[in-house]
Design a protein around this motif. Structure first.
Motif, short mmCIF file in Angstrom:
data_model
loop_
_atom_site.label_atom_id
_atom_site.label_comp_id
_atom_site.label_asym_id
_atom_site.label_seq_id
_atom_site.Cartn_x
_atom_site.Cartn_y
_atom_site.Cartn_z
N ARG A 30 0.83 8.92 -4.75
CA ARG A 30 -0.17 8.80 -5.81
C ARG A 30 -1.56 8.88 -5.21
N LYS A 31 -2.45 9.58 -5.86
CA LYS A 31 -3.80 9.76 -5.31
C LYS A 31 -4.78 8.79 -5.95
N PRO A 32 -5.40 7.90 -5.17
CA PRO A 32 -6.44 7.02 -5.74
C PRO A 32 -7.71 7.83 -6.01
N LYS A 33 -8.62 7.21 -6.75
CA LYS A 33 -9.90 7.89 -7.01
C LYS A 33 -10.82 7.78 -5.80
N ALA A 88 0.83 -1.21 0.00
CA ALA A 88 0.00 0.00 0.00
C ALA A 88 0.87 1.26 0.00
N LEU A 89 1.97 1.21 0.74
CA LEU A 89 2.83 2.38 0.86
C LEU A 89 3.68 2.63 -0.39
N THR A 90 4.17 1.57 -1.00
CA THR A 90 5.22 1.75 -2.01
C THR A 90 4.85 1.36 -3.43
N LYS A 91 3.81 0.53 -3.60
CA LYS A 91 3.56 0.00 -4.93
C LYS A 91 2.15 0.20 -5.47
N ALA A 92 1.16 0.28 -4.59
CA ALA A 92 -0.23 0.31 -5.04
C ALA A 92 -0.48 1.50 -5.96
N GLU A 102 -7.08 0.00 13.43
CA GLU A 102 -8.19 0.95 13.41
C GLU A 102 -7.75 2.26 12.76
N ILE A 103 -8.55 3.31 12.90
CA ILE A 103 -8.35 4.51 12.08
C ILE A 103 -7.01 5.23 12.29
N PRO A 104 -6.30 5.12 13.44
CA PRO A 104 -4.97 5.77 13.49
C PRO A 104 -4.00 5.22 12.44
N TYR A 105 -4.09 3.93 12.16
CA TYR A 105 -3.26 3.30 11.13
C TYR A 105 -3.62 3.86 9.75
N THR A 106 -4.91 3.93 9.45
CA THR A 106 -5.35 4.48 8.17
C THR A 106 -4.89 5.92 8.02
N ASN A 107 -5.08 6.70 9.07
CA ASN A 107 -4.70 8.11 9.02
C ASN A 107 -3.20 8.27 8.76
N ALA A 108 -2.39 7.42 9.39
CA ALA A 108 -0.94 7.50 9.20
C ALA A 108 -0.54 7.12 7.78
N LEU A 109 -1.13 6.05 7.24
CA LEU A 109 -0.73 5.59 5.90
C LEU A 109 -1.17 6.53 4.79
N LEU A 110 -2.31 7.19 4.98
CA LEU A 110 -2.82 8.02 3.89
C LEU A 110 -1.87 9.17 3.55
N LYS A 111 -1.13 9.66 4.53
CA LYS A 111 -0.24 10.81 4.27
C LYS A 111 0.80 10.47 3.20
#
Length: 319
Positions: A105-108, A48-52, A90-99
């Protein structure tokens, strides 16, 4: 006496240098091994971080990783998809990864599967779990500092002082996921489950606090708002989902559930709520346990989500 003290200081300094050099050499080796993984939970985060490069990314806990068949969602929406859900994240993980993901790259579309009670209760154990997952990536993603620190500032100091520390519980899984095929399989991040519920013995939820109204976590409320603001700032469509449960639950008086609904409404974020959906609730052949759909249930659920996303114009199926 002075000569003995001097010798002791010199020997201590030499020992310290040896320890630091060994720590850096071994830590660098562990880091290299960690990034060689080709499957497993850490690989899901790494990918998710490097290739998606996908149009749709799914986040959430095990209810995300087991509920959203990424290949099916891709087929039915005409978009590419990767399921980045991970157990207990939970959401702290999501919040951290989205940055870092949005920076690369921005998904739709980002789908966040959120538990109805996720904004409430004591979150210390969750912060510790999230910190353990994010530690190995800190060298390359210093933005994770603030999230890891929520587990305790000493954790952050330990990682910065020792390169080995971040990998102290990862050696076995990293080797397994880098050089063997052992471990659970996934398809584009989706991890199917295959059991069904035995109604003769399965009488109550495995989540003991699922119907309790616990105190809200102000930090979690801020974290959910941060996820929403990140999506809006980066012009990425965000959808919140509460996926199905086997048992009927009345969350109408639950503070967390109501705060999720209010926050989604305040920021005009679609909330797809499948709590007590009759297509799933009470259907033992569609669940692995009372909070996780099995592969059959996930297929039906994913198709239903895809149909809603298309029908509401949240995403279109034009390439």
């Amino acid at each position: 006496m002075k000569q003995q003290v001097t010798k002791l200081v010199i020997k201590s300094a030499i020992l310290l240098v040896v320890l630091v050099v060994c720590d850096r050499i071994i830590g660098t080796g562990l880091e290299h091994l960690f990034y060689q993984q080709t499957h497993g939970d850490d690989y899901t985060t790494l990918h998710a971080l490097t290739k998606a490069e996908d149009d749709i990314l799914v986040f959430g806990t095990s209810r995300a990783s087991h509920h959203y068949n990424a290949r099916l969602l891709a087929d039915e929406t005409g978009k590419t998809c990767f399921n980045a859900g991970r157990d207990e994240m939970e959401i702290p993980y999501t919040n951290a990864l989205l940055k870092p993901i949005f920076k690369r790259r921005k998904p739709k579309l980002v789908i966040v599967d959120i538990g109805p009670m996720e904004l409430s209760g004591d979150k210390q154990i969750v912060y510790e779990r999230v910190a353990t997952v994010l530690m190995p990536y800190l060298n390359k993603y210093p933005v994770f500092d603030s999230t890891i620190a929520k587990a305790g500032i000493t954790e952050l100091w330990k990682i910065k002082a020792s390169k080995i520390y971040a990998y102290n519980s990862k050696l076995g899984s990293a080797f397994q996921n880098a050089y063997t095929n052992v471990g659970h399989s996934s398809d584009m991040g989706y991890e199917p489950l295959y059991k069904t519920i035995d109604t003769a013995v399965y009488k109550e939820s495995i989540w003991k606090d699922i119907d309790k109204d616990l105190p809200l976590s102000e930090d979690y409320i801020s974290t959910l708002t941060s996820i929403i603001q990140q999506a809006k700032t980066n012009d990425v469509q965000l959808v919140l989902c509460i996926s199905p449960f086997y048992f009927h639950h009345n969350f109408s008086a639950n503070s967390s559930y109501n705060r999720i609904k209010k926050t989604a409404a305040d920021y005009n974020i679609p909330l797809l709520d499948f709590t007590n959906d009759p297509e799933f609730t009470g259907q033992p052949l569609l669940f692995n346990d009372d909070v996780h759909l099995n592969d059959s249930g996930a297929g039906i659920y994913t198709s239903k989500v895809a149909a809603i996303l298309l029908a509401k114009g949240i995403i279109n199926n034009n390439k």
